[in-house]
Design a protein around this motif. Structure first.
Motif, PDB file in Angstrom:
ATOM      1  N   TYR A 193      51.697  23.614-105.765  1.00  0.00           N
ATOM      2  CA  TYR A 193      51.870  24.843-105.133  1.00  0.00           C
ATOM      3  C   TYR A 193      51.363  24.741-103.685  1.00  0.00           C
ATOM      4  CZ  TYR A 193      51.901  27.094-110.040  1.00  0.00           C
ATOM      5  OH  TYR A 193      52.194  27.181-111.179  1.00  0.00           O
ATOM      6  N   LYS A 194      52.129  25.525-102.552  1.00  0.00           N
ATOM      7  CA  LYS A 194      51.717  25.598-101.357  1.00  0.00           C
ATOM      8  C   LYS A 194      51.353  26.746-100.872  1.00  0.00           C
ATOM      9  CE  LYS A 194      53.385  21.298-101.010  1.00  0.00           C
ATOM     10  NZ  LYS A 194      52.513  20.289-100.681  1.00  0.00           N
ATOM     11  N   LYS A 195      51.728  28.045-101.595  1.00  0.00           N
ATOM     12  CA  LYS A 195      51.651  29.382-101.226  1.00  0.00           C
ATOM     13  C   LYS A 195      50.817  30.199-102.086  1.00  0.00           C
ATOM     14  CE  LYS A 195      55.546  29.749 -98.377  1.00  0.00           C
ATOM     15  NZ  LYS A 195      56.877  30.415 -98.155  1.00  0.00           N
ATOM     16  N   LEU A 196      49.479  30.622-101.951  1.00  0.00           N
ATOM     17  CA  LEU A 196      48.558  31.344-102.812  1.00  0.00           C
ATOM     18  C   LEU A 196      48.544  32.766-102.411  1.00  0.00           C
ATOM     19  CD1 LEU A 196      45.613  28.956-103.162  1.00  0.00           C
ATOM     20  CD2 LEU A 196      47.877  28.986-104.365  1.00  0.00           C
ATOM     21  N   GLY A 197      48.320  33.615-103.227  1.00  0.00           N
ATOM     22  CA  GLY A 197      48.397  34.977-103.161  1.00  0.00           C
ATOM     23  C   GLY A 197      47.092  35.474-103.377  1.00  0.00           C
TER      24      GLY A 197
ATOM     25  N   CYS B 133      43.477  46.231-102.100  1.00  0.00           N
ATOM     26  CA  CYS B 133      43.813  47.332-103.064  1.00  0.00           C
ATOM     27  C   CYS B 133      44.067  48.487-102.425  1.00  0.00           C
ATOM     28  CB  CYS B 133      42.709  47.296-104.111  1.00  0.00           C
ATOM     29  SG  CYS B 133      41.214  47.802-103.393  1.00  0.00           S
ATOM     30  N   LYS B 134      43.771  48.999-101.528  1.00  0.00           N
ATOM     31  CA  LYS B 134      44.285  49.971-100.888  1.00  0.00           C
ATOM     32  C   LYS B 134      45.237  50.139 -99.838  1.00  0.00           C
ATOM     33  CE  LYS B 134      40.474  51.876-102.505  1.00  0.00           C
ATOM     34  NZ  LYS B 134      40.598  52.953-103.879  1.00  0.00           N
ATOM     35  N   THR B 135      46.185  49.095 -99.995  1.00  0.00           N
ATOM     36  CA  THR B 135      47.368  48.866 -99.353  1.00  0.00           C
ATOM     37  C   THR B 135      48.262  50.059 -99.299  1.00  0.00           C
ATOM     38  OG1 THR B 135      49.242  47.413 -98.744  1.00  0.00           O
ATOM     39  CG2 THR B 135      48.671  47.679-101.140  1.00  0.00           C
ATOM     40  N   CYS B 136      49.056  50.574 -98.592  1.00  0.00           N
ATOM     41  CA  CYS B 136      49.796  51.919 -98.324  1.00  0.00           C
ATOM     42  C   CYS B 136      49.022  53.088 -98.109  1.00  0.00           C
ATOM     43  CB  CYS B 136      50.756  51.983 -99.512  1.00  0.00           C
ATOM     44  SG  CYS B 136      52.012  50.528 -99.788  1.00  0.00           S
ATOM     45  N   SER B 137      47.782  53.059 -98.315  1.00  0.00           N
ATOM     46  CA  SER B 137      46.852  54.309 -98.005  1.00  0.00           C
ATOM     47  C   SER B 137      47.393  55.534 -98.623  1.00  0.00           C
ATOM     48  CB  SER B 137      46.482  54.425 -96.650  1.00  0.00           C
ATOM     49  OG  SER B 137      45.565  55.275 -96.517  1.00  0.00           O
ATOM     50  N   VAL B 138      47.819  55.639-100.049  1.00  0.00           N
ATOM     51  CA  VAL B 138      48.330  56.714-100.697  1.00  0.00           C
ATOM     52  C   VAL B 138      46.964  57.555-101.324  1.00  0.00           C
ATOM     53  CG1 VAL B 138      49.741  57.610-102.763  1.00  0.00           C
ATOM     54  CG2 VAL B 138      50.550  55.539-101.128  1.00  0.00           C
ATOM     55  N   ALA B 139      47.021  58.589-101.007  1.00  0.00           N
ATOM     56  CA  ALA B 139      45.720  59.454-101.371  1.00  0.00           C
ATOM     57  C   ALA B 139      45.871  59.515-102.931  1.00  0.00           C
ATOM     58  CB  ALA B 139      45.907  60.955-100.857  1.00  0.00           C
ATOM     59  N   LYS B 140      44.636  59.436-103.591  1.00  0.00           N
ATOM     60  CA  LYS B 140      44.464  59.648-104.943  1.00  0.00           C
ATOM     61  C   LYS B 140      45.178  61.190-105.368  1.00  0.00           C
ATOM     62  CE  LYS B 140      40.558  56.630-105.909  1.00  0.00           C
ATOM     63  NZ  LYS B 140      39.015  56.451-106.350  1.00  0.00           N
ATOM     64  N   SER B 141      44.894  61.841-104.517  1.00  0.00           N
ATOM     65  CA  SER B 141      45.386  63.289-104.813  1.00  0.00           C
ATOM     66  C   SER B 141      46.854  63.394-105.202  1.00  0.00           C
ATOM     67  CB  SER B 141      45.014  64.405-103.887  1.00  0.00           C
ATOM     68  OG  SER B 141      45.821  63.960-102.706  1.00  0.00           O
TER      69      SER B 141
ATOM     70  N   ALA C  88      51.036  43.291-105.931  1.00  0.00           N
ATOM     71  CA  ALA C  88      51.971  42.212-106.688  1.00  0.00           C
ATOM     72  C   ALA C  88      53.263  42.248-105.932  1.00  0.00           C
ATOM     73  CB  ALA C  88      51.973  42.642-107.848  1.00  0.00           C
ATOM     74  N   ARG C  89      53.843  43.193-105.448  1.00  0.00           N
ATOM     75  CA  ARG C  89      55.291  43.289-104.890  1.00  0.00           C
ATOM     76  C   ARG C  89      55.009  42.387-103.556  1.00  0.00           C
ATOM     77  NH1 ARG C  89      58.618  48.547-102.527  1.00  0.00           N
ATOM     78  NH2 ARG C  89      59.468  47.320-100.900  1.00  0.00           N
ATOM     79  N   PHE C  90      54.006  42.755-102.595  1.00  0.00           N
ATOM     80  CA  PHE C  90      53.981  42.280-101.502  1.00  0.00           C
ATOM     81  C   PHE C  90      53.790  40.775-101.325  1.00  0.00           C
ATOM     82  CE2 PHE C  90      52.585  46.649 -99.636  1.00  0.00           C
ATOM     83  CZ  PHE C  90      53.786  47.030 -99.431  1.00  0.00           C
ATOM     84  N   LEU C  91      52.880  40.468-102.368  1.00  0.00           N
ATOM     85  CA  LEU C  91      52.572  38.808-102.482  1.00  0.00           C
ATOM     86  C   LEU C  91      53.858  38.359-102.936  1.00  0.00           C
ATOM     87  CD1 LEU C  91      48.810  39.130-103.882  1.00  0.00           C
ATOM     88  CD2 LEU C  91      49.632  38.514-101.603  1.00  0.00           C
ATOM     89  N   THR C  92      54.513  38.595-104.104  1.00  0.00           N
ATOM     90  CA  THR C  92      55.558  38.326-104.363  1.00  0.00           C
ATOM     91  C   THR C  92      56.743  38.019-103.456  1.00  0.00           C
ATOM     92  OG1 THR C  92      55.459  39.068-106.822  1.00  0.00           O
ATOM     93  CG2 THR C  92      57.662  38.255-106.266  1.00  0.00           C
ATOM     94  N   GLU C  93      56.827  39.245-102.557  1.00  0.00           N
ATOM     95  CA  GLU C  93      57.600  38.993-101.379  1.00  0.00           C
ATOM     96  C   GLU C  93      57.374  37.948-100.321  1.00  0.00           C
ATOM     97  OE1 GLU C  93      59.268  43.640-101.187  1.00  0.00           O
ATOM     98  OE2 GLU C  93      57.820  42.899 -99.873  1.00  0.00           O
ATOM     99  N   ARG C  94      56.134  37.444-100.265  1.00  0.00           N
ATOM    100  CA  ARG C  94      55.871  36.386 -99.590  1.00  0.00           C
ATOM    101  C   ARG C  94      55.766  35.073-100.005  1.00  0.00           C
ATOM    102  NH1 ARG C  94      54.897  40.943 -98.010  1.00  0.00           N
ATOM    103  NH2 ARG C  94      54.406  41.600 -95.851  1.00  0.00           N
ATOM    104  N   GLY C  95      56.386  34.985-101.140  1.00  0.00           N
ATOM    105  CA  GLY C  95      56.786  33.508-101.791  1.00  0.00           C
ATOM    106  C   GLY C  95      55.558  33.042-102.615  1.00  0.00           C
ATOM    107  N   THR C  96      54.544  34.116-102.790  1.00  0.00           N
ATOM    108  CA  THR C  96      53.366  33.330-103.517  1.00  0.00           C
ATOM    109  C   THR C  96      53.914  32.486-104.828  1.00  0.00           C
ATOM    110  OG1 THR C  96      51.965  35.066-102.898  1.00  0.00           O
ATOM    111  CG2 THR C  96      51.618  34.202-105.098  1.00  0.00           C
ATOM    112  N   GLU C  97      53.072  31.351-104.974  1.00  0.00           N
ATOM    113  CA  GLU C  97      53.390  30.493-106.385  1.00  0.00           C
ATOM    114  C   GLU C  97      52.209  30.752-107.228  1.00  0.00           C
ATOM    115  OE1 GLU C  97      55.704  26.666-104.757  1.00  0.00           O
ATOM    116  OE2 GLU C  97      53.832  27.466-103.239  1.00  0.00           O
ATOM    117  N   LEU C  98      50.960  31.229-106.922  1.00  0.00           N
ATOM    118  CA  LEU C  98      49.857  31.544-107.598  1.00  0.00           C
ATOM    119  C   LEU C  98      49.154  32.606-107.327  1.00  0.00           C
ATOM    120  CD1 LEU C  98      48.380  30.454-110.164  1.00  0.00           C
ATOM    121  CD2 LEU C  98      46.735  29.122-108.568  1.00  0.00           C
ATOM    122  N   PHE C  99      49.212  33.749-108.078  1.00  0.00           N
ATOM    123  CA  PHE C  99      48.588  34.974-107.714  1.00  0.00           C
ATOM    124  C   PHE C  99      47.079  34.927-108.120  1.00  0.00           C
ATOM    125  CE2 PHE C  99      53.041  35.578-108.148  1.00  0.00           C
ATOM    126  CZ  PHE C  99      53.406  36.546-107.283  1.00  0.00           C
TER     127      PHE C  99
END
Length: 201
Positions: free
Chosen positions: A69-73, A103-111, A134-145
């Motif tokens: 693996y070269k890309k870690l997420g 974990c707070k990516t996109c900053s969508v309010a809990k409400s 998961a989506r953003f890491l997958t889009e960046r070619g992550t091989e191991l999450f």
């Protein structure tokens, strides 16, 4: 004893070739894909080569290297932001490309989802967003999450939505300094949780 391994007094499956399941070696081996067999080989290499000599942090690096693996997420809890900084640095210094998403990516309010807030009076409290991590890491070619302290439940959603294998580096336990087994190793906690052995003081 299938499904009751935690209560087994001998675990003879490990040392004496006792198979209590009725499932034979051919069926077991046939259940693994070629990619899973490669992962099993790399995992066994790390265990057999470095047993009790390197940390989990280092084990992940050795496993990833063995897998090619070269890309870690890195999916991390915002409460472990400082730790994530050093974790990413460690893997980058060992030649890996590291993508990280808090974990707070996109900053969508809990409400927006009617979720309970930690601070009820806060004007904006962002929800955790494991699916987008998961989506953003997958889009960046992550091989191991790599999971770094995601909340219970959020880690399950993250794992289910990753585009590849997932491993845990940090399991969150706010009370026990992210060491969940502290509750098992401490006789005080075992007593508090009502799981102490009979006669244990």
């Amino acid at each position: 004893m299938v499904g009751k391994c935690a209560e087994c007094p001998s675990h003879a499956c490990y040392t004496k070739a006792v198979n209590c399941t009725g499932v034979g070696a051919d069926e077991v081996l046939g259940s693994y894909t070629d990619e899973e067999k490669k992962i099993m080989e790399a995992a066994a290499y790390v265990e057999g080569t470095f047993y009790s000599n390197i940390t989990r942090l280092e084990e992940i690096a050795e496993f990833a290297k063995k897998m090619g693996y070269k890309k870690l997420g890195l999916a991390f809890c915002i409460g472990l932001n400082d730790e994530a900084h050093y974790i990413a640095r460690f893997y980058e210094q060992r030649g890996f490309e590291v993508a990280s998403v808090c974990c707070k990516t996109c900053s969508v309010a809990k409400s927006e989802l009617g979720l309970k807030q930690v601070k009820p009076d806060a004007e904006h409290e962002a929800m955790c967003n494991p699916k987008m991590q998961a989506r953003f890491l997958t889009e960046r070619g992550t091989e191991l999450f790599i999971i770094c302290g995601l909340c219970v439940g959020h880690d399950a959603i993250f794992t289910a939505n990753c585009g590849g294998p997932v491993t845990s580096l940090v399991v969150k336990d706010r009370l026990l300094a992210h060491n969940p087994l502290g509750a098992i190793y401490s006789r005080y906690w075992k007593k508090k949780l009502h799981i102490q052995d009979e006669g244990e003081v």
